[in-house]
Design a protein around this motif. Structure first.
Motif: not given
Length: 160
Positions: A112-121
Protein backbone atom coordinates in the motif's frame (compact mmCIF):
# COMPACT_ATOMS: atom_id res chain seq x y z
CA UNK A 1 -18.19 0.21 26.84
CA UNK A 2 -15.63 0.50 24.02
CA UNK A 3 -16.68 1.23 20.47
CA UNK A 4 -14.38 -0.16 17.79
CA UNK A 5 -14.40 -0.57 14.03
CA UNK A 6 -12.97 -3.94 13.04
CA UNK A 7 -12.91 -5.08 9.43
CA UNK A 8 -15.35 -2.30 8.59
CA UNK A 9 -17.91 -3.32 11.20
CA UNK A 10 -18.75 -1.31 14.32
CA UNK A 11 -18.37 -3.32 17.54
CA UNK A 12 -19.16 -2.54 21.17
CA UNK A 13 -17.25 -4.35 23.90
CA UNK A 14 -17.22 -4.31 27.64
CA UNK A 15 -13.55 -5.13 28.30
CA UNK A 16 -10.72 -3.69 30.36
CA UNK A 17 -9.06 -0.95 28.30
CA UNK A 18 -5.63 -2.35 29.19
CA UNK A 19 -6.38 -5.73 27.59
CA UNK A 20 -4.11 -6.25 24.57
CA UNK A 21 -5.84 -5.89 21.22
CA UNK A 22 -4.67 -9.40 20.29
CA UNK A 23 -6.70 -10.99 23.08
CA UNK A 24 -9.76 -8.88 22.32
CA UNK A 25 -9.58 -10.00 18.70
CA UNK A 26 -9.01 -13.68 19.48
CA UNK A 27 -10.91 -14.28 22.72
CA UNK A 28 -13.73 -11.73 22.64
CA UNK A 29 -14.42 -11.39 18.90
CA UNK A 30 -13.13 -14.79 17.69
CA UNK A 31 -10.92 -13.40 14.92
CA UNK A 32 -8.41 -16.22 15.29
CA UNK A 33 -6.41 -15.50 12.14
CA UNK A 34 -4.29 -13.09 14.18
CA UNK A 35 -1.81 -15.26 16.05
CA UNK A 36 -0.01 -15.07 19.38
CA UNK A 37 3.69 -15.63 18.80
CA UNK A 38 6.13 -14.08 21.23
CA UNK A 39 4.00 -11.66 23.26
CA UNK A 40 6.68 -8.96 23.10
CA UNK A 41 6.06 -7.49 19.64
CA UNK A 42 9.13 -9.05 18.05
CA UNK A 43 7.89 -11.89 15.84
CA UNK A 44 5.09 -10.26 13.84
CA UNK A 45 2.57 -13.12 14.09
CA UNK A 46 0.06 -10.74 15.71
CA UNK A 47 0.28 -8.05 13.01
CA UNK A 48 -2.95 -6.23 12.13
CA UNK A 49 -3.57 -2.91 10.41
CA UNK A 50 -4.39 0.11 12.55
CA UNK A 51 -5.59 2.94 10.32
CA UNK A 52 -4.05 1.12 7.37
CA UNK A 53 -0.59 0.60 8.89
CA UNK A 54 0.84 -2.72 10.12
CA UNK A 55 1.07 -2.82 13.92
CA UNK A 56 1.73 -5.50 16.53
CA UNK A 57 -1.46 -6.26 18.46
CA UNK A 58 0.06 -8.25 21.33
CA UNK A 59 1.33 -5.17 23.18
CA UNK A 60 -1.33 -2.64 22.14
CA UNK A 61 -3.93 -1.90 24.81
CA UNK A 62 -7.42 -1.94 23.33
CA UNK A 63 -8.11 1.45 24.89
CA UNK A 64 -5.44 3.03 22.70
CA UNK A 65 -7.23 2.06 19.48
CA UNK A 66 -10.85 2.76 20.32
CA UNK A 67 -11.20 5.37 17.56
CA UNK A 68 -9.09 3.54 14.99
CA UNK A 69 -9.91 1.44 11.95
CA UNK A 70 -8.65 -2.06 12.73
CA UNK A 71 -8.19 -4.66 9.99
CA UNK A 72 -7.35 -8.30 10.66
CA UNK A 73 -6.37 -10.97 8.14
CA UNK A 74 -10.07 -11.89 7.95
CA UNK A 75 -10.86 -8.38 6.70
CA UNK A 76 -7.91 -7.98 4.33
CA UNK A 77 -10.10 -7.92 1.24
CA UNK A 78 -9.21 -4.76 -0.66
CA UNK A 79 -7.39 -5.05 -4.01
CA UNK A 80 -3.95 -5.19 -2.37
CA UNK A 81 -5.08 -7.74 0.20
CA UNK A 82 -6.63 -9.92 -2.49
CA UNK A 83 -3.43 -9.76 -4.55
CA UNK A 84 -1.35 -10.74 -1.52
CA UNK A 85 -3.62 -13.63 -0.56
CA UNK A 86 -3.74 -14.85 -4.15
CA UNK A 87 0.06 -14.76 -4.50
CA UNK A 88 0.50 -16.62 -1.20
CA UNK A 89 -1.89 -19.33 -2.39
CA UNK A 90 -0.51 -19.55 -5.94
CA UNK A 91 3.08 -19.88 -4.71
CA UNK A 92 2.14 -22.16 -1.80
CA UNK A 93 4.15 -19.98 0.59
CA UNK A 94 3.27 -21.44 4.01
CA UNK A 95 4.87 -24.50 5.49
CA UNK A 96 3.56 -24.65 9.05
CA UNK A 97 1.59 -21.46 8.32
CA UNK A 98 1.61 -20.05 11.84
CA UNK A 99 3.28 -16.75 10.99
CA UNK A 100 1.64 -16.27 7.62
CA UNK A 101 -1.28 -14.02 8.58
CA UNK A 102 1.19 -11.58 10.13
CA UNK A 103 3.45 -11.93 7.09
CA UNK A 104 0.55 -11.14 4.75
CA UNK A 105 -0.56 -8.15 6.85
CA UNK A 106 2.97 -6.72 6.72
CA UNK A 107 3.22 -7.44 2.99
CA UNK A 108 -0.08 -5.67 2.30
CA UNK A 109 1.07 -2.69 4.35
CA UNK A 110 4.27 -2.53 2.33
CA UNK A 111 2.45 -2.73 -1.01
CA UNK A 112 0.00 0.00 0.00
CA UNK A 113 2.92 2.32 0.72
CA UNK A 114 5.16 1.07 -2.08
CA UNK A 115 3.33 -0.83 -4.83
CA UNK A 116 6.55 -1.78 -6.63
CA UNK A 117 9.19 -2.56 -3.99
CA UNK A 118 12.62 -3.95 -4.82
CA UNK A 119 14.13 -6.88 -2.91
CA UNK A 120 15.93 -4.63 -0.44
CA UNK A 121 12.72 -2.73 0.36
CA UNK A 122 10.84 -6.01 0.78
CA UNK A 123 13.50 -7.40 3.11
CA UNK A 124 13.50 -4.22 5.18
CA UNK A 125 9.71 -4.06 5.45
CA UNK A 126 9.44 -7.74 6.35
CA UNK A 127 12.38 -7.84 8.77
CA UNK A 128 10.07 -7.67 11.79
CA UNK A 129 8.27 -10.87 10.82
CA UNK A 130 9.89 -14.13 11.83
CA UNK A 131 9.20 -17.40 10.03
CA UNK A 132 10.50 -20.45 11.85
CA UNK A 133 10.19 -22.47 8.64
CA UNK A 134 12.37 -19.90 6.82
CA UNK A 135 10.06 -19.37 3.84
CA UNK A 136 11.60 -15.93 3.32
CA UNK A 137 12.45 -16.51 -0.36
CA UNK A 138 8.88 -17.59 -1.12
CA UNK A 139 7.52 -14.64 0.88
CA UNK A 140 9.66 -12.25 -1.17
CA UNK A 141 8.54 -13.95 -4.40
CA UNK A 142 4.88 -13.69 -3.33
CA UNK A 143 5.24 -9.98 -2.62
CA UNK A 144 6.82 -9.46 -6.05
CA UNK A 145 3.99 -11.47 -7.63
CA UNK A 146 1.33 -9.50 -5.74
CA UNK A 147 2.92 -6.20 -6.74
CA UNK A 148 2.43 -7.13 -10.40
CA UNK A 149 -1.28 -7.84 -9.81
CA UNK A 150 -2.20 -4.52 -8.22
CA UNK A 151 -3.02 -1.34 -10.08
CA UNK A 152 -0.45 1.19 -8.84
CA UNK A 153 -2.60 4.15 -9.91
CA UNK A 154 -5.59 2.75 -8.01
CA UNK A 155 -3.54 2.30 -4.83
CA UNK A 156 -2.12 5.83 -5.11
CA UNK A 157 -5.59 7.28 -5.68
CA UNK A 158 -7.12 5.48 -2.70
CA UNK A 159 -4.21 6.28 -0.37
CA UNK A 160 -3.45 9.78 -1.46
Amino acid sequence: MLKLTINGTAKQLDVDETMPLLWVLRDELHYTGTKYGCGIGQCGACTVHINGKPQRSCLMPIGSVKNAEITTIEGLDDDVGKAVKSAWKTLDVPQCGYCQSGQMMSAAGLLKDNPAPNNSEIDQAMSGNICRCATYEKIREAIQTASKKIDIKEVETKEG
